[in-house]
Design a protein around this motif. Structure first.
Motif, mmCIF file in Angstrom:
data_model
loop_
_atom_site.group_PDB
_atom_site.id
_atom_site.type_symbol
_atom_site.label_atom_id
_atom_site.label_comp_id
_atom_site.label_asym_id
_atom_site.label_seq_id
_atom_site.Cartn_x
_atom_site.Cartn_y
_atom_site.Cartn_z
ATOM 1 N N SER A 471 0.935 -1.060 -0.162
ATOM 2 C CA SER A 471 0.222 -0.137 -0.063
ATOM 3 C C SER A 471 0.864 1.437 -0.067
ATOM 4 C CB SER A 471 -1.176 -0.028 1.045
ATOM 5 O OG SER A 471 -1.553 1.210 1.270
ATOM 6 N N SER A 472 1.877 1.136 0.917
ATOM 7 C CA SER A 472 2.688 2.585 0.938
ATOM 8 C C SER A 472 3.368 3.137 -0.203
ATOM 9 C CB SER A 472 3.541 2.447 2.240
ATOM 10 O OG SER A 472 4.377 1.428 2.028
ATOM 11 N N GLN A 473 3.900 1.813 -0.935
ATOM 12 C CA GLN A 473 4.741 1.968 -2.062
ATOM 13 C C GLN A 473 3.734 2.377 -3.186
ATOM 14 O OE1 GLN A 473 4.864 -0.639 -0.184
ATOM 15 N NE2 GLN A 473 6.639 -1.788 -0.635
ATOM 16 N N ILE A 474 2.633 1.888 -3.558
ATOM 17 C CA ILE A 474 1.600 2.211 -4.471
ATOM 18 C C ILE A 474 1.298 3.577 -4.266
ATOM 19 C CG2 ILE A 474 -0.643 1.995 -5.359
ATOM 20 C CD1 ILE A 474 -0.414 -1.135 -4.711
ATOM 21 N N ILE A 475 0.922 3.930 -2.970
ATOM 22 C CA ILE A 475 0.178 5.349 -2.882
ATOM 23 C C ILE A 475 1.393 6.463 -2.973
ATOM 24 C CG2 ILE A 475 -0.411 7.231 -1.170
ATOM 25 C CD1 ILE A 475 -2.540 5.115 -2.150
ATOM 26 N N GLU A 476 2.735 6.195 -2.671
ATOM 27 C CA GLU A 476 3.964 6.858 -2.979
ATOM 28 C C GLU A 476 4.018 7.205 -4.425
ATOM 29 O OE1 GLU A 476 6.791 9.708 -2.525
ATOM 30 O OE2 GLU A 476 5.229 9.043 -0.925
ATOM 31 N N GLY A 477 4.009 6.016 -5.148
ATOM 32 C CA GLY A 477 4.283 6.114 -6.489
ATOM 33 C C GLY A 477 3.200 6.657 -7.290
ATOM 34 N N ALA A 478 1.837 6.574 -6.802
ATOM 35 C CA ALA A 478 0.625 7.459 -7.404
ATOM 36 C C ALA A 478 1.074 8.988 -6.974
ATOM 37 C CB ALA A 478 -0.730 6.920 -6.925
ATOM 38 N N ARG A 479 1.381 9.267 -5.977
ATOM 39 C CA ARG A 479 1.688 10.796 -5.679
ATOM 40 C C ARG A 479 2.809 11.252 -6.433
ATOM 41 N NH1 ARG A 479 1.243 10.382 1.140
ATOM 42 N NH2 ARG A 479 -0.961 10.592 1.047
ATOM 43 N N GLN A 480 3.759 10.578 -6.641
ATOM 44 C CA GLN A 480 4.825 11.071 -7.439
ATOM 45 C C GLN A 480 4.368 11.134 -8.955
ATOM 46 O OE1 GLN A 480 8.500 8.953 -7.400
ATOM 47 N NE2 GLN A 480 9.374 9.834 -9.057
ATOM 48 N N ALA A 481 3.572 10.265 -9.478
ATOM 49 C CA ALA A 481 3.031 10.190 -10.938
ATOM 50 C C ALA A 481 2.015 11.329 -10.970
ATOM 51 C CB ALA A 481 2.232 9.010 -11.216
ATOM 52 N N PHE A 482 1.141 11.682 -10.169
ATOM 53 C CA PHE A 482 0.263 12.775 -10.157
ATOM 54 C C PHE A 482 1.044 14.427 -10.205
ATOM 55 C CE2 PHE A 482 -2.722 15.920 -9.124
ATOM 56 C CZ PHE A 482 -3.944 15.357 -9.588
ATOM 57 N N ALA A 483 2.080 14.186 -9.403
ATOM 58 C CA ALA A 483 2.938 15.367 -9.443
ATOM 59 C C ALA A 483 3.621 15.696 -10.722
ATOM 60 C CB ALA A 483 3.914 15.412 -8.095
ATOM 61 N N ASP A 484 4.273 14.670 -11.236
ATOM 62 C CA ASP A 484 4.905 14.688 -12.584
ATOM 63 C C ASP A 484 3.878 15.338 -13.583
ATOM 64 O OD1 ASP A 484 7.179 14.239 -11.374
ATOM 65 O OD2 ASP A 484 7.532 12.005 -12.014
ATOM 66 N N GLY A 485 2.760 14.437 -13.565
ATOM 67 C CA GLY A 485 1.659 14.741 -14.583
ATOM 68 C C GLY A 485 1.320 16.166 -14.562
ATOM 69 N N GLN A 486 1.045 16.772 -13.267
ATOM 70 C CA GLN A 486 0.539 18.083 -13.206
ATOM 71 C C GLN A 486 1.621 19.207 -13.652
ATOM 72 O OE1 GLN A 486 -0.265 19.733 -9.278
ATOM 73 N NE2 GLN A 486 1.764 19.759 -8.717
ATOM 74 N N ARG A 487 3.024 18.983 -13.661
ATOM 75 C CA ARG A 487 4.028 19.897 -13.907
ATOM 76 C C ARG A 487 3.854 19.822 -15.445
ATOM 77 N NH1 ARG A 487 6.739 18.145 -9.316
ATOM 78 N NH2 ARG A 487 7.736 16.221 -10.248
ATOM 79 N N TRP A 488 3.618 18.685 -16.066
ATOM 80 C CA TRP A 488 3.223 18.874 -17.536
ATOM 81 C C TRP A 488 2.374 20.097 -18.116
ATOM 82 C CZ3 TRP A 488 3.567 13.704 -20.846
ATOM 83 C CH2 TRP A 488 4.624 13.139 -20.547
ATOM 84 N N ALA A 489 1.214 19.900 -17.245
ATOM 85 C CA ALA A 489 0.007 20.710 -17.278
ATOM 86 C C ALA A 489 0.458 22.252 -17.138
ATOM 87 C CB ALA A 489 -1.225 20.281 -16.427
#
Length: 535
Positions: A471-489
């Motif tokens: 769980s912790s690894q998945i949530i941490e990875g999802a947060r990093q992925a979202f942060a990277d995606g928003q930077r594109w935006a």
């Protein structure tokens, strides 16, 4: 000599001007509030329906899509058949669409309800600005009324997340779509009593074919942008682009040939008009895009509650309200061009700050400053963008100006949210795929699980709940992925705002030239209408 021109025949402001303006702002609130309320509920909606990021994008953008697609046509119908009746119809129809959005059986129904609600708002919201243009004579009084209307509309849109956060802290996610129902009960009797039955409506026939083509053009364009990041949707996107281009060609041909065009391209070609329209689309769209991405970022990445995420919008709201009166004075003293550039500069500062500092662990002050910058930009740019449109068209074409002013907000919101959402989806999926590939557990990740992890943050959170050991690894990875995606935006948003600033700087007339052009347009209108007035 008696002045019998239409402008002279009207008083500076209508009887009971304060009450009339308050009623029009209330109606604008009914139309504006649902624009951003859905953003706070998106994480909850995603979990309830196990929605993809594209599905959530469509929920967020659906209301703006319905508004933007219908506003020109409905504005013209109001110009011809009665602005008051169009306004009342839109307010009343908003109630069943809100109820359907609050209790949808599936995600598709929710998207449809949001689009239908946008169409209802398209009947009411542009009519409010058309009535201000028709009831207030050109001059400082109208500019002040537009400034208050513009600032309050933007502020109310920004208050949507706060109200939604309060509701979500007590009720289910569907409650956010019911916020305007009590306002309807107040707005309908006030509008019925205070708004004049007729206010300088046109007697020209309505170009219904042009209205249909404009709706197809906007709808196909917005949907194409949203479907771009979906794997295997290339044929759908291509088809939508072809439809949009065909509708664009057909619309231009129709407007050039019909004697009563829905959208007078001769007026739209005026620099005071089209440059202001483009700048408004970018500025207002930037606000909606920032709210759309920001609300998800605050909850998904920073762990804010729905209430805290809603409260974070308050700086933008307060700054917009405080700046709007100063914006009106700045327009009168320095012209629309200068004021627009100030607004664009603040929006750009907001995006650059988000790009640099919105990451995991960002402080609350970073959030406050970013939203305040964007709010200041909209506060400065809103008044000149709307005033330039309404001041450069004849009163009989008030619906065209108000429709375009509405397009600034809603087409801008639909396009910017769609672009931001598409880039967020692509960036999220790319980073999530990279993190999965580099994980020691990668060989154990099935295709189905990988699809869930790259689908959206909400889907990743559901997957994490099923695999508590990861769980912790998945949530941490999802947060990093979202942060990277928003930077594109936000990078794309910064480029768009820079382009808008360059457009205003090089093509919008300077203060003296603007005043000369507006005086010329007014003289042309007076010359065209004077024979009728004398008769």
């Amino acid at each position: 000599m008696n002045d019998t021109t239409p402008e002279a025949a009207r008083e500076t402001a209508p009887p009971h001007a304060g009450a009339v303006l308050a009623t029009l702002i209330l109606v604008a609130a009914i139309a504006n509030l649902p624009l951003a309320t859905a953003n706070v509920a998106l994480p909850s909606v995603g979990q309830h329906f196990d929605a993809s990021q594209t599905g959530l994008n469509l929920v967020a953008v659906g209301y703006s899509l319905g508004l933007a697609a219908s506003v020109l046509w409905l504005g013209a119908l109001g110009d011809r058949h009665g602005r008051k009746s169009m306004l009342l119809a839109g307010v009343v129809i908003s109630v069943p669409t809100s109820l359907l959005a609050a209790w949808p059986p599936d995600l598709t129904t929710l998207v449809v309800a949001r689009i239908a609600g946008g169409v209802a708002a398209g009947m009411a919201y542009p009519t409010t600005l058309a009535l201000i243009t028709a009831l207030w004579a050109a001059g400082p009084a109208r500019t002040r009324a537009i400034a208050l209307w513009s600032a309050t509309g933007g502020a109310i849109s920004s208050l949507g997340p706060l109200i939604a956060g309060l509701l979500l802290s007590r009720y289910w996610w569907g409650s956010v779509f019911l916020v305007t129902v009590p306002l309807v009960a107040l707005g309908v009797p006030l509008a019925a009593r205070l708004i004049p039955a007729h206010a300088n409506e046109s007697s020209d026939p309505v170009d219904n074919l042009g209205g249909i083509l404009s709706a197809i053009l906007v709808g196909a364009t917005v949907l194409a942008i949203n479907f771009v990041p979906i794997p295997g949707a290339g044929a759908t996107v291509t088809g939508l682009v072809v439809v949009a281009l065909a509708a664009l060609v057909g619309f231009v041909i129709r407007q050039r040939r019909t004697p009563s065009p829905l959208y007078d391209l001769r007026i739209a070609a005026r620099r005071v008009f089209w440059v202001a329209a483009c700048a408004g689309i970018i500025v207002f769209g930037s606000l909606m895009g920032a709210l759309f991405i920001g609300q998800q970022f605050l909850q998904n990445v920073l762990g804010y509650s729905t209430l805290d995420a809603g409260v974070s919008i308050l700086p933008a709201t307060v700054v917009m309200v405080l700046i709007a009166p100063r914006s009106a004075k700045l327009v009168d003293s320095r012209g629309s061009r200068f004021t627009l550039l100030v607004g664009v500069g603040f929006v750009l500062a907001g995006f650059l700050t988000m790009l640099a500092f919105w990451k995991e662990g960002a402080s609350v002050w970073t959030v406050v400053v970013c939203y305040a910058f964007v709010g200041a930009g909209v506060g400065f740019a809103g008044t000149p963008a709307s005033r330039s449109l309404t001041s450069s068209v004849p009163v009989a074409r008030a619906g065209m100006a108000s429709g375009t002013a509405d397009l600034q907000r809603d087409l801008g919101g639909a396009i910017m949210q769609s672009i931001f959402g598409a880039l967020l989806t692509a960036g999220y999926g790319a980073t999530a795929s990279r993190l999965i590939a580099g994980s020691p557990s990668a060989p154990q990740v099935t295709d189905r699980v990988q699809a869930e992890l790259t689908k959206s943050f909400a889907s990743a959170a559901d997957t994490a709940a099923r695999y508590p050991q990861y769980s912790s690894q998945i949530i941490e990875g999802a947060r990093q992925a979202f942060a990277d995606g928003q930077r594109w935006a936000y990078l794309a948003g910064s480029v768009g705002v820079l382009a808008g600033g360059a457009l205003v700087y090089f093509l919008f007339p300077k203060c003296d030239a603007e005043r000369q052009l507006l005086a010329q347009y007014h003289a042309e209108e007076v010359g065209a209408e004077a024979p009728t007035a004398r008769g």
